[in-house]
Motif scaffolding. Sequence first.
Motif, PDB file in Angstrom:
ATOM      1  N   UNK A 176      47.290  33.309  36.405  1.00  0.00           N
ATOM      2  CA  UNK A 176      47.410  32.425  37.614  1.00  0.00           C
ATOM      3  C   UNK A 176      46.056  32.145  37.987  1.00  0.00           C
ATOM      4  N   UNK A 177      45.013  33.283  38.189  1.00  0.00           N
ATOM      5  CA  UNK A 177      43.732  32.985  38.898  1.00  0.00           C
ATOM      6  C   UNK A 177      42.759  33.956  37.847  1.00  0.00           C
ATOM      7  N   UNK A 178      41.587  33.515  38.207  1.00  0.00           N
ATOM      8  CA  UNK A 178      40.394  34.187  37.429  1.00  0.00           C
ATOM      9  C   UNK A 178      39.178  33.839  38.342  1.00  0.00           C
ATOM     10  N   UNK A 179      38.217  34.768  38.061  1.00  0.00           N
ATOM     11  CA  UNK A 179      37.077  34.862  38.855  1.00  0.00           C
ATOM     12  C   UNK A 179      35.940  35.046  37.716  1.00  0.00           C
ATOM     13  N   UNK A 180      34.965  34.113  37.660  1.00  0.00           N
ATOM     14  CA  UNK A 180      33.850  34.580  36.473  1.00  0.00           C
ATOM     15  C   UNK A 180      32.506  34.626  37.388  1.00  0.00           C
ATOM     16  N   UNK A 209      35.221  32.027  31.023  1.00  0.00           N
ATOM     17  CA  UNK A 209      35.308  30.779  31.793  1.00  0.00           C
ATOM     18  C   UNK A 209      36.678  29.969  31.401  1.00  0.00           C
ATOM     19  N   UNK A 210      37.716  30.672  32.060  1.00  0.00           N
ATOM     20  CA  UNK A 210      39.097  30.310  31.273  1.00  0.00           C
ATOM     21  C   UNK A 210      39.707  28.943  31.480  1.00  0.00           C
ATOM     22  N   UNK A 254      32.496  31.573  40.024  1.00  0.00           N
ATOM     23  CA  UNK A 254      33.443  30.769  39.720  1.00  0.00           C
ATOM     24  C   UNK A 254      34.803  31.230  40.145  1.00  0.00           C
ATOM     25  N   UNK A 255      35.466  30.673  40.890  1.00  0.00           N
ATOM     26  CA  UNK A 255      36.771  31.004  41.086  1.00  0.00           C
ATOM     27  C   UNK A 255      37.931  29.931  40.521  1.00  0.00           C
ATOM     28  N   UNK A 256      38.554  30.268  39.616  1.00  0.00           N
ATOM     29  CA  UNK A 256      39.397  29.476  38.889  1.00  0.00           C
ATOM     30  C   UNK A 256      40.926  29.641  38.793  1.00  0.00           C
ATOM     31  N   UNK A 257      41.820  28.829  38.379  1.00  0.00           N
ATOM     32  CA  UNK A 257      43.177  28.991  38.114  1.00  0.00           C
ATOM     33  C   UNK A 257      43.532  28.589  36.492  1.00  0.00           C
ATOM     34  N   UNK A 258      44.480  29.145  35.897  1.00  0.00           N
ATOM     35  CA  UNK A 258      44.951  29.256  34.588  1.00  0.00           C
ATOM     36  C   UNK A 258      43.996  29.594  33.402  1.00  0.00           C
ATOM     37  N   UNK A 259      44.679  29.378  32.046  1.00  0.00           N
ATOM     38  CA  UNK A 259      43.788  29.835  31.068  1.00  0.00           C
ATOM     39  C   UNK A 259      43.985  28.767  30.010  1.00  0.00           C
TER      40      UNK A 259
END
Length: 481
Positions: free
Chosen positions: A315-319, A382-383, A441-446
């Motif tokens: 759902x979410x990721x942070x790099x 960095x998904x 970096x705060x992101x969503x999905x893969x």
Amino acid sequence: MSDKRSSVFSLILAFMLVFAVSPSLSEAQSRYDNSFPVRVGIFYGSISKSTYSVSGSSLEVYDASNKVIETDSDTLTASVCQQIYTSSSAESTFESARISAEKYGVDALVYYDRGSFYAGSRSASSNLAPSGGSKVIFAIEDSPAVAVEGSKDIYVSSDDGVTYLGSSAYRGKLNFYIKGSALHAINEVGMQDYLYGVVPKEMVSSWELEALKAQAIVAKNHVITNYSKHTSDGFNVCSTTHCQVYGGYSAEQPKTNRSVDETEGMIMTYRGAPAEAYFHSSSGGRTEAIGNMWNYSLDYMTGVKDPYSTGTPYDSWEANMTSSEIEQALLSRGYDVGTVVGVKILEVSENDRVMKLGVLGTKGMKILEKDSIRIVLGSSKFRSTYFTLKSTSGSAPVSRSNDIGIRDSGLKNTFDRLDSFVSDRISDVSQDFVSGSSFVFSGRGFGHGIGLSQYGANNMAKEGYGYKEIISHYFSGVTVG
Ligand SMILES: [Zn+2]
């Protein structure tokens, strides 16, 4: 014999139909069953080997014209000829080969001379006959004096339909041929048999049946629309993420086989033609238009809201990347901006994914566009390009699940043309950059976010949607049948 000959003809016919004729919808749908041949590259080019161990039940070896070499052995070794034999006399050629075979320590040989195969056991040199699973060398004549017209292919199949290449089992037949100095190993199978080996490698085999069926159709369309991707290598698709991951018979699972069986012959079409089909692990809540990631557009992949992909492990990721890590990532691709002092999101798509990311360094600035952003910065960390940017380091990156990881199809689209996605910045917008020694970096999905979201498909199936509804959600306006 006749079925082998007919499959060669159907391969030729398939090429003619795919490339020369635009078939009607009904023709397209009826052709893509197990009679449709798929040649899958297993070992080729730089990953080819000089020798292969082949095993099965009463192996049969034959050439492209179905001339059978009598072998009832359960094991054999396919190998590149160690020496060129130039004699015009079959007997002296064989004697030369025999001496060489002894030198290389093989028990027997089969050689190819002017369109015919000869086995050691059938020649005057009967002392070369294989005995009880001994190794056989394929001595393929390739000198002008014994010039071979047409194909030099060797095919091997097992009488129970499953042949082992090393420890991996494959349906259909194995095909060995020399290209350059390499001995290529190809698996030629029917479409259904191919998909049996793809679906369990590209999706979790225990997932919902309707999601697996959607994946089976997407995988089928992917191979149909990429059928000429490896033509220059001598096959249709490879067995890695470059095309689709294929594990052959060894990878098969009952549930994924069922998903393939229940969608036999069905494909996705758009305006009567087979549709391109891409997929990724999770959209994070919204898919992307193909034109916003790569360099061409399709009406049926424009990006859709995807609530089914929220609440998933990705759902979410942070790099968290330091300026030095970003500098090294760029340098490893040949882009030198010096010490990175700032980063800025320059453009965002209508689907909220980052289209352009500027990286400002002491030596200049680079703009990473579209899919090159995560390719350059590292797609495991960095998904996706569905992200926002903070200035300073915060929490640690989210832990990676052991569940399904990145399953992007079509990554090569960017790898092939990376330079076209990376440019220098002319005008100065440096004052707007987020500066610092590390960036969060705060992101969503893969994944790339194009086409079908696999987690989304599985959640849709859990909510009761069928495979056709799942496909229609992710590919607007296509027909499945
Ligand atoms: Zn490939």
